[in-house]
Design an enzyme around this catalytic site. Structure first.
Site, PDB file in Angstrom:
ATOM      1  N   ASP A 152       5.908  61.833 -55.422  1.00  0.00           N
ATOM      2  CA  ASP A 152       7.339  61.721 -55.162  1.00  0.00           C
ATOM      3  C   ASP A 152       8.067  60.997 -56.280  1.00  0.00           C
ATOM      4  OD1 ASP A 152       5.683  59.554 -53.997  1.00  0.00           O
ATOM      5  OD2 ASP A 152       7.608  58.601 -53.606  1.00  0.00           O
ATOM      6  N   ASP A 183       7.518  58.303 -64.207  1.00  0.00           N
ATOM      7  CA  ASP A 183       7.215  57.618 -62.939  1.00  0.00           C
ATOM      8  C   ASP A 183       7.115  58.625 -61.810  1.00  0.00           C
ATOM      9  OD1 ASP A 183       6.847  55.729 -60.951  1.00  0.00           O
ATOM     10  OD2 ASP A 183       8.976  55.281 -60.772  1.00  0.00           O
ATOM     11  N   GLU A 217       5.459  57.053 -52.070  1.00  0.00           N
ATOM     12  CA  GLU A 217       5.329  55.709 -52.642  1.00  0.00           C
ATOM     13  C   GLU A 217       6.693  55.065 -52.833  1.00  0.00           C
ATOM     14  OE1 GLU A 217       5.081  52.567 -55.744  1.00  0.00           O
ATOM     15  OE2 GLU A 217       6.243  54.451 -55.760  1.00  0.00           O
ATOM     16  N   ASP A 246      -4.034  52.407 -60.711  1.00  0.00           N
ATOM     17  CA  ASP A 246      -2.782  52.998 -60.261  1.00  0.00           C
ATOM     18  C   ASP A 246      -1.737  52.834 -61.363  1.00  0.00           C
ATOM     19  OD1 ASP A 246      -0.983  54.249 -58.574  1.00  0.00           O
ATOM     20  OD2 ASP A 246      -0.691  52.541 -57.248  1.00  0.00           O
TER      21      ASP A 246
END
Length: 585
Positions: A152, A183, A217, A246
């Protein structure tokens, strides 16, 4: 706020080989914790990969076909607008349709993964992709690796503000533009690309490699990562993963990024790789004020908006000692600063060594925060931000319901409970002053409040989300933690080999995130959790805002790291076989 009188005449130019502090600062900062140079920020040795059957990761930067392929892959990924808002709670709702299209694209781009890996869909759209190790011996005790990213992105506000349309995936020959490009679809596409590449070379893992891709997220991960965590813990056990990687972190940068001496940036031969090994806690406070309405021509002394404004003003101006920075002995930023003292002494403040050696962690932290600015300050202290304010519907009608939301990111030395208790203390006298009733932190924020017309009103304090404590700090002592030593060694090997950093020394040090990632749900899965998007400074730009973009060279360099990490840990049996480099640069 505590002030720090800085030591005079102490220069690290003459202290590069020692962390022992002159005696004079003791009168200013208290007693000291002297250390020797050999204990400060030693470099792990590079990790040499021995499997000659697999191709080198350097070809990602050398092969024009790979560059064009990655531009195509990432561009197509950005073109699918997998945006999410806080109100999107049902993965079967039509608002999630773009994620279905995104899955179709991934199947098209990565056919070997979809034919050879085990692919699970959690809550319809969450992806857990597992490459099992069919020939691994049960007694090998080789833990799996977990790489994560999220599908997302945050929404856009006005597409006309962008240089290139936000979902065009435009490539200008250097940067690939669009929402999600940095991102973090670059990480997701990069991870899938290196796994697809390994499978094309008939690679079979000796330990499981797991990719976990959530889809909310940016909306706190309740549907994705929160659902993944118990599945993965049940399957692999508590602390069942060797490490978790991550997104996040400060990428790779020179000290010029933090220092006022930026004129020297081009001359600095030291690059700092800064994966985050912890993250701050978080708590949202929602304030809902219900007051009698009426015609605005006959107003009370204070409308509901006025009362709520007084509350916000008081929160921003009262008991500010809660927001005192601190640099405790276990704070990740301390390790980073110690590395700078040792490896870049000519670029740090001449009093930094004294501050780090002090037992007055608050005074030292305040001096560093004052010197380095807000970006560093808020790694050391709790932050408070009034982010949402709603009230009133018409100019001639008194507001009957006013809401405000205040967001806190909790420093490593504090807890959400401390924030909550402070808010109650500050708000209590305002409630009494205006003759309000109030309820504090009930389980539901949506319960209607019955207001007696004869009373002044009611204030409800609530927490719209579950508060989050600061994350555990992953260990980074290369003498006692071989996982970190190998991770850092691979990082050195990769980035000291890329042409853009030729001749540089890469120092790997942990830091702390001011925000939160999906790893908030993964604390039980590994003690080695790294949050890091490995891009050089200036190559991943405008995350969460207009003109988000990623330099394609940084994307390819990140792929090199993923590729070599998988190979290095796949070959590794856990033995401590690295030699620590202790020589000064």
């Amino acid at each position: 706020m505590r002030s720090l009188i800085l030591p005079v005449g102490i220069s690290l130019l003459s202290c590069a080989a020692s962390y022992t502090i002159p005696s004079s600062p003791q009168q200013i900062l208290g007693t000291t914790n002297s250390k020797t140079a050999k204990e400060i920020c030693p470099l792990p040795s590079k990790v040499l990969l021995g499997d000659e059957k697999l191709l080198s990761s350097l070809r990602y930067l050398q092969d024009e076909k790979i560059l064009h392929r990655q531009v195509t892959r990432l561009s197509k990924a950005v073109q699918i607008p997998t945006t999410i808002t806080d109100s999107m709670k049902d993965p079967y709702d039509e608002s999630f349709a773009s994620f279905v299209d995104f899955h179709k694209l991934l199947a098209e781009l990565f056919p070997l993964i979809h034919s050879k890996a085990e692919i699970e869909r959690i809550n319809r759209l969450g992806l857990i992709i597992t490459l099992n190790a069919p020939h691994a011996k049960k007694d090998q005790n080789k833990k799996p690796l977990l790489f994560t990213a999220h599908q997302d992105t945050v929404p856009i506000s006005d597409a006309s503000d962008w240089t290139h349309p936000p979902f065009s995936g435009h490539f200008d020959g250097e940067f690939l533009w669009g929402r999600g490009s940095s991102d973090c679809k670059n990480g997701l596409i990069g991870l899938l690309s290196v796994v697809e590449d390994l499978l094309e070379q008939d690679w079979t893992p000796s330990r499981p490699v797991v990719l976990a891709f959530g889809f909310d997220e940016e909306a706190q991960g309740s549907l994705g990562a929160r659902s993944f965590a118990p599945i993965l813990e049940d399957r692999y056990g508590k602390d069942g993963f060797e490490f978790i990687l991550d997104e996040g972190g400060m990428g790779l940068s020179t000290l010029g990024s933090y220092s006022s001496h930026s004129v020297f940036k081009e001359e600095d031969n030291v690059i700092y790789a800064l994966p985050d090994i912890s993250e701050k806690g978080a708590i949202d406070l929602l304030l809902t004020l219900s007051v009698p309405g009426g015609h605005s021509s006959i107003p009370p002394k204070h409308t509901g908006i006025g009362i709520m404004s007084e509350i916000i003003y008081s929160l921003e101006n009262t008991e500010l000692d809660l927001f005192t920075p601190s640099l405790g002995l276990e704070h990740p930023s301390r390790r980073k600063l110690e590395c700078q003292v040792r490896h870049s002494p000519q670029y740090v403040e001449d009093w930094l060594s004294s501050a780090l050696d002090s037992n007055d962690h608050a005074a030292a932290a305040e001096a560093i925060a004052e010197s380095r600015g807000p970006e560093i300050r808020f790694t050391l202290q709790t932050s408070q931000a009034a982010d949402i304010f709603h009230g009133g519907v018409k100019s001639n009608a008194l507001p009957e319901k006013i809401q405000a939301l205040v967001n806190y990111r909790v420093g490593l030395h504090q807890t959400p409970e401390m924030v909550q208790e402070r808010a109650e203390r500050i708000i209590a006298p305002i409630v009494e002053k205006h003759n309000l009733s109030w309820s504090k932190f009930s389980d539901s924020i949506d319960d209607p409040v019955d207001i007696d017309a004869s009373t002044s009103g009611h204030l409800a304090l609530s927490k719209p989300n579950t508060p989050l404590n600061p994350a555990p700090v992953s260990p980074t002592d290369i003498e006692t933690n071989p996982v970190w030593a190998r991770f850092a060694g691979v990082t050195r090997s990769v980035f000291e080999s890329v042409p853009s950093l030729e001749g540089k020394t890469v120092v790997v040090s942990g830091d702390i995130m001011t925000g939160n990632t999906d790893t908030r749900f993964y604390w039980n899965l590994s003690r080695n959790i790294y949050r890091w998007s490995p891009a050089r400074e200036g190559r991943a730009l405008n995350i969460h805002t207009v003109d988000e973009r990623i330099g394609i060279d940084a994307h390819l360099e990140g792929m090199m790291l993923y590729y070599d990490l998988i190979r290095a840990f796949d070959q590794w049996d856990g033995a401590v076989d690295e030699v620590i480099e202790r020589n000064d640069i």
